[in-house]
Design a protein around this motif. Structure first.
Motif, PDB file in Angstrom:
ATOM      1  N   MET A 133      -2.810   8.477  -1.305  1.00 45.88           N
ATOM      2  CA  MET A 133      -2.052   7.987  -0.144  1.00 45.88           C
ATOM      3  C   MET A 133      -0.791   7.269  -0.600  1.00 45.88           C
ATOM      4  O   MET A 133      -0.744   6.721  -1.701  1.00 45.88           O
ATOM      5  N   PRO A 134       0.246   7.242   0.247  1.00 46.86           N
ATOM      6  CA  PRO A 134       1.491   6.571  -0.133  1.00 46.86           C
ATOM      7  C   PRO A 134       1.274   5.078  -0.381  1.00 46.86           C
ATOM      8  O   PRO A 134       0.486   4.433   0.297  1.00 46.86           O
ATOM      9  N   ARG A 135       1.987   4.573  -1.368  1.00 42.14           N
ATOM     10  CA  ARG A 135       1.866   3.157  -1.721  1.00 42.14           C
ATOM     11  C   ARG A 135       2.982   2.316  -1.122  1.00 42.14           C
ATOM     12  O   ARG A 135       2.964   1.104  -1.211  1.00 42.14           O
ATOM     13  N   LEU A 136       3.962   2.944  -0.532  1.00 46.14           N
ATOM     14  CA  LEU A 136       5.045   2.286   0.198  1.00 46.14           C
ATOM     15  C   LEU A 136       5.847   1.311  -0.669  1.00 46.14           C
ATOM     16  O   LEU A 136       6.326   0.291  -0.187  1.00 46.14           O
ATOM     17  N   GLU A 137       6.025   1.656  -1.959  1.00 49.49           N
ATOM     18  CA  GLU A 137       6.822   0.794  -2.832  1.00 49.49           C
ATOM     19  C   GLU A 137       8.259   0.670  -2.333  1.00 49.49           C
ATOM     20  O   GLU A 137       8.873  -0.386  -2.465  1.00 49.49           O
ATOM     21  N   HIS A 138       8.784   1.767  -1.760  1.00 47.48           N
ATOM     22  CA  HIS A 138      10.174   1.744  -1.277  1.00 47.48           C
ATOM     23  C   HIS A 138      10.375   0.750  -0.140  1.00 47.48           C
ATOM     24  O   HIS A 138      11.485   0.317   0.124  1.00 47.48           O
ATOM     25  N   LEU A 139       9.298   0.356   0.538  1.00 47.41           N
ATOM     26  CA  LEU A 139       9.386  -0.643   1.603  1.00 47.41           C
ATOM     27  C   LEU A 139       9.041  -2.046   1.088  1.00 47.41           C
ATOM     28  O   LEU A 139       8.982  -2.989   1.871  1.00 47.41           O
ATOM     29  N   LYS A 140       8.807  -2.134  -0.227  1.00 48.71           N
ATOM     30  CA  LYS A 140       8.433  -3.403  -0.857  1.00 48.71           C
ATOM     31  C   LYS A 140       7.175  -4.011  -0.212  1.00 48.71           C
ATOM     32  O   LYS A 140       7.101  -5.215   0.037  1.00 48.71           O
ATOM     33  N   VAL A 141       6.209  -3.140   0.058  1.00 43.75           N
ATOM     34  CA  VAL A 141       4.947  -3.566   0.654  1.00 43.75           C
ATOM     35  C   VAL A 141       4.080  -4.195  -0.431  1.00 43.75           C
ATOM     36  O   VAL A 141       4.020  -3.710  -1.556  1.00 43.75           O
ATOM     37  N   HIS A 142       3.399  -5.267  -0.100  1.00 41.47           N
ATOM     38  CA  HIS A 142       2.503  -5.931  -1.047  1.00 41.47           C
ATOM     39  C   HIS A 142       1.405  -4.953  -1.455  1.00 41.47           C
ATOM     40  O   HIS A 142       0.845  -4.251  -0.605  1.00 41.47           O
ATOM     41  N   PRO A 143       1.072  -4.902  -2.744  1.00 41.75           N
ATOM     42  CA  PRO A 143       0.070  -3.931  -3.217  1.00 41.75           C
ATOM     43  C   PRO A 143      -1.285  -4.038  -2.533  1.00 41.75           C
ATOM     44  O   PRO A 143      -2.022  -3.062  -2.456  1.00 41.75           O
TER      45      PRO A 143
END
Length: 166
Positions: free
Chosen positions: A26-36
């Motif tokens: 599943m996407p980790r949304l790093e580009h949105l700077k979402v907390h891990p």
């Protein structure tokens, strides 16, 4: 029950491994700077791991009790499938596999979910000898609940959980 526990445990092990694998993809949304710790795959992966642990325990307990000796035969399968509870389980499995394996990803998620809910309700609420008005009422109620539920679930996944749906 030890034979049922053995088979159920094996199925749950396979299903939990699949959930863990798909959660990892599943996407980790790093580009949105979402907390891990708030990525969409975290909760399904955790649940998959918990189910895996308990499924292994279930299989081990049934192995110790001799549940791996299934004694499969055609007559045993007929007897098993003649029970109403097992027939409902089989229909549920067919509907669910059809939904997850064939509808989702082929047609829009909201439509697939609505069709699944509608079919599930109609199949399990239909009774032989129902009056015509009961058929109509069942269809209307199933349609309204299917549309509302699929719309709400689609909105929740996309807006609240930020999950890209197929």
């Amino acid at each position: 029950m030890v034979k049922a526990d053995f088979l159920t445990g094996l199925v749950l092990i396979l299903a939990s491994l699949f959930v863990i694998f798909e959660s990892w993809r599943m996407p980790r949304l790093e580009h949105l700077k979402v907390h891990p710790l708030s990525v969409p795959g975290l909760v399904p992966a955790f649940l998959g791991m918990v189910i895996f642990v308990f499924a292994v325990i279930l299989v081990l307990r049934s192995l110790l009790a001799g549940g791996h000796r299934l004694g499969l035969s055609l007559e045993a399968a007929r007897r098993l499938l003649s029970q109403p509870g097992n027939q409902r389980l089989l229909v549920t499995a067919i509907l669910t596999i059809g939904y997850a394996g064939f509808l989702v990803g082929t047609i829009p998620y909201g439509l697939a979910t609505g069709l699944f809910i509608f079919a599930f309700m109609v199949i399990f609420e239909w009774r032989r000898g129902m009056a015509r008005r009961d058929y109509v009422r069942l269809g209307l109620v199933a349609g309204i609940l299917a549309a509302g539920t699929s719309g709400l679930v689609t909105w929740a996944f996309q807006s609240l959980f930020l999950v890209t749906l197929p």
